[in-house]
Write a protein that holds these residues in place. Structure first.
Motif, PDB file in Angstrom:
ATOM      1  N   ASP A  63      -4.918   4.314   6.481  1.00 41.78           N
ATOM      2  CA  ASP A  63      -5.258   3.432   5.364  1.00 41.78           C
ATOM      3  C   ASP A  63      -4.053   3.403   4.436  1.00 41.78           C
ATOM      4  O   ASP A  63      -3.360   4.417   4.283  1.00 41.78           O
ATOM      5  N   ALA A  64      -3.782   2.261   3.824  1.00 45.43           N
ATOM      6  CA  ALA A  64      -2.624   2.159   2.935  1.00 45.43           C
ATOM      7  C   ALA A  64      -2.953   1.239   1.765  1.00 45.43           C
ATOM      8  O   ALA A  64      -3.690   0.261   1.909  1.00 45.43           O
ATOM      9  N   TRP A  65      -2.385   1.560   0.601  1.00 45.39           N
ATOM     10  CA  TRP A  65      -2.576   0.733  -0.587  1.00 45.39           C
ATOM     11  C   TRP A  65      -1.398   0.943  -1.534  1.00 45.39           C
ATOM     12  O   TRP A  65      -0.645   1.917  -1.405  1.00 45.39           O
ATOM     13  N   VAL A  66      -1.239   0.014  -2.480  1.00 46.33           N
ATOM     14  CA  VAL A  66      -0.175   0.152  -3.479  1.00 46.33           C
ATOM     15  C   VAL A  66      -0.777   0.705  -4.756  1.00 46.33           C
ATOM     16  O   VAL A  66      -1.966   0.519  -5.048  1.00 46.33           O
ATOM     17  N   GLN A  67       0.057   1.387  -5.522  1.00 44.14           N
ATOM     18  CA  GLN A  67      -0.399   2.016  -6.760  1.00 44.14           C
ATOM     19  C   GLN A  67       0.713   1.902  -7.796  1.00 44.14           C
ATOM     20  O   GLN A  67       1.887   2.138  -7.486  1.00 44.14           O
ATOM     21  N   ALA A 121       2.751  -5.898   3.802  1.00 43.54           N
ATOM     22  CA  ALA A 121       2.636  -7.060   4.689  1.00 43.54           C
ATOM     23  C   ALA A 121       1.908  -6.709   5.973  1.00 43.54           C
ATOM     24  O   ALA A 121       1.205  -7.535   6.559  1.00 43.54           O
ATOM     25  N   ARG A 122       2.080  -5.432   6.434  1.00 37.63           N
ATOM     26  CA  ARG A 122       1.467  -5.052   7.708  1.00 37.63           C
ATOM     27  C   ARG A 122       1.327  -3.538   7.784  1.00 37.63           C
ATOM     28  O   ARG A 122       2.247  -2.801   7.450  1.00 37.63           O
ATOM     29  N   THR A 123       0.145  -3.090   8.213  1.00 37.89           N
ATOM     30  CA  THR A 123      -0.074  -1.687   8.559  1.00 37.89           C
ATOM     31  C   THR A 123      -0.600  -1.669   9.980  1.00 37.89           C
ATOM     32  O   THR A 123      -1.678  -2.188  10.256  1.00 37.89           O
ATOM     33  N   GLU A 124       0.164  -1.099  10.901  1.00 41.19           N
ATOM     34  CA  GLU A 124      -0.196  -1.186  12.325  1.00 41.19           C
ATOM     35  C   GLU A 124      -0.032   0.165  13.004  1.00 41.19           C
ATOM     36  O   GLU A 124       0.963   0.865  12.799  1.00 41.19           O
ATOM     37  N   MET A 125      -1.009   0.535  13.808  1.00 43.90           N
ATOM     38  CA  MET A 125      -0.927   1.714  14.663  1.00 43.90           C
ATOM     39  C   MET A 125      -1.173   1.256  16.094  1.00 43.90           C
ATOM     40  O   MET A 125      -2.237   0.699  16.397  1.00 43.90           O
TER      41      MET A 125
END
Length: 413
Positions: A63-67, A121-125
């Motif tokens: 999971d990813a987010w900006v802060q 823009a993209r978080t991929e596994m």
């Protein structure tokens, strides 16, 4: 615990309604040898984008987010054994750096620091050849307004939800008569502390804490509890609460400072807690150490409890008196064995020293920015001398207390 501290601890805890917790829940996670292993990190810029790629031994959920404040990207994943080469490139384009490590017993984080606003823009596994996993985080440069809008929408775990829930009960075993000492190696996990070359403060202070624990336990006189005994993150509030839950007689936080612009500054320093810093350098250090939670992506601040004011104030005053006595003992003992800073005893508003009913000190072992101190901090011989000095200061502190209690009993008779 010094005479009278037991009832004050109970009153303060009841008055404040504080959740007393223990760090034992950290040990319930699986061993690090069973974690997925992360290797071969690469970061590169392409036009308005920056891409971080990391190879893992297996596929994991991410999971990813900006802060905002400070601006960063937080990537959360299951506990991971990071084996990234220290020489791996850490910055590119608008990414000023990134770090990684354990966050809780079952979670790890990658923190990507932003020099300019950006969005994900993209978080991929995905699975790659050999059954390995490849994690890609692609960031795109953005206007400030767009970045803040994304940060506002992000689902950010609050501290209470992000950290493990622990029982609100004291942890000290019934009938335990030995003095309890909590050793608190600073930083850990996602928070490396000061970094000089490939040496992290979190590793230096953990080695010292373990050596001190071993020597104190060998005497048989003390019960030792560590806030962490491996490379994991522990929030500042939890460190304080461990000391209170264990009904500690002493809380000793271990750190190593750094002054990049003054590499000639050397020596150990002992700090106690006060609302007003003794000098600008002490205030600077306290501000830096109090940001440890922010380094892990937590938005937290020190809680100020203003309940049962008179009792709380009395407890704090006596606690600080005991802290001051022990701190002076430490300076005397350390000064006879290792190099001390020219101002060896200072005070400032350190959050980790805020327990109202536990005498607490913070030891800065030396300056990692000093080539000579850095060499000594990694020397087993130097560590042994410093550990023996701290152990001697602890023995003296409790010997004086026993003598004081004995004199008081004679006077009553």
């Amino acid at each position: 615990m010094p005479r009278g501290f037991a009832w004050r601890a109970a009153i303060v805890a009841a008055a404040c309604g504080l959740a007393i917790v223990t760090s034992r829940a950290w040990a319930e996670g699986k061993p690090q040898s069973e974690y997925p292993v992360a290797t071969d990190a690469r970061i590169e810029q392409s036009g308005e984008s920056v891409r971080l790629t990391m190879t893992l031994s297996s596929i994991v959920e991410v999971d990813a987010w900006v802060q905002a404040s400070p601006d960063r990207v937080i990537v959360e994943m299951p506990s991971t054994n990071f084996q990234i080469q220290p020489s791996a490139r850490k910055a590119a384009g608008f990414v000023s750096g990134y770090r990684y490590g354990l966050f809780t017993a079952d979670k790890a984080r990658i923190i990507i620091d932003l020099a300019q606003p950006a969005t994900i823009a993209r978080t991929e596994m995905k699975t790659v050849r050999g059954g390995f996993g490849e994690l890609t985080i692609e960031l795109r440069k953005a206007a400030r307004a767009e970045f803040l809008a994304e940060a506002g929408k992000a689902k950010k775990p609050q501290e209470a939800a992000a950290l493990p829930v622990m029982p609100a009960v004291p942890s000290k075993p019934a009938g335990e008569s030995r003095r309890t000492i909590v050793i608190d190696p600073g930083h850990g996990g996602i928070d490396p502390g000061t970094l000089v070359a490939s040496i992290a403060e979190k590793s230096v202070v953990l080695a010292f804490g373990k050596a001190l624990k071993e020597q104190l336990e060998a005497s048989g006189r003390y019960r030792i509890v560590m806030t962490r005994d491996d490379d994991r993150f522990v929030a500042l509030s939890e460190r304080v609460q461990v000391g209170r839950a264990e009904q500690a007689d002493l809380f000793i936080s271990i750190h190593a400072d750094s002054l990049v612009q003054a590499q000639d500054v050397r020596g150990a320093t002992v700090y106690t807690r006060s609302e007003r810093a003794t000098d600008a350098d002490a205030a600077r250090l306290a501000a830096k150490e109090n940001e440890a939670d922010s380094a892990a992506g937590l938005e937290t601040s020190e809680e100020v409890q203003d309940v049962a004011g008179i009792l709380m104030d009395l407890a704090r005053r006596e606690t600080r008196t005991f802290s001051g006595v022990f701190a002076r003992n430490l300076v005397d003992k350390l000064g006879g064995s290792i190099k001390m800073h020219k101002i060896p005893l200072r005070s400032a508003r350190f959050w980790v020293l805020s327990a109202p009913d536990v005498p607490s000190v913070l030891i800065e072992l030396g300056y990692m920015s000093s080539p000579k101190d850095a060499e000594l901090l990694n020397s087993p011989e130097w560590r042994g001398k410093a550990v023996t000095a701290v152990s001697g200061a602890i023995d003296n502190y409790f010997a004086r207390e026993r003598a004081s209690v004995g004199r008081a009993a004679e006077n009553r008779n």
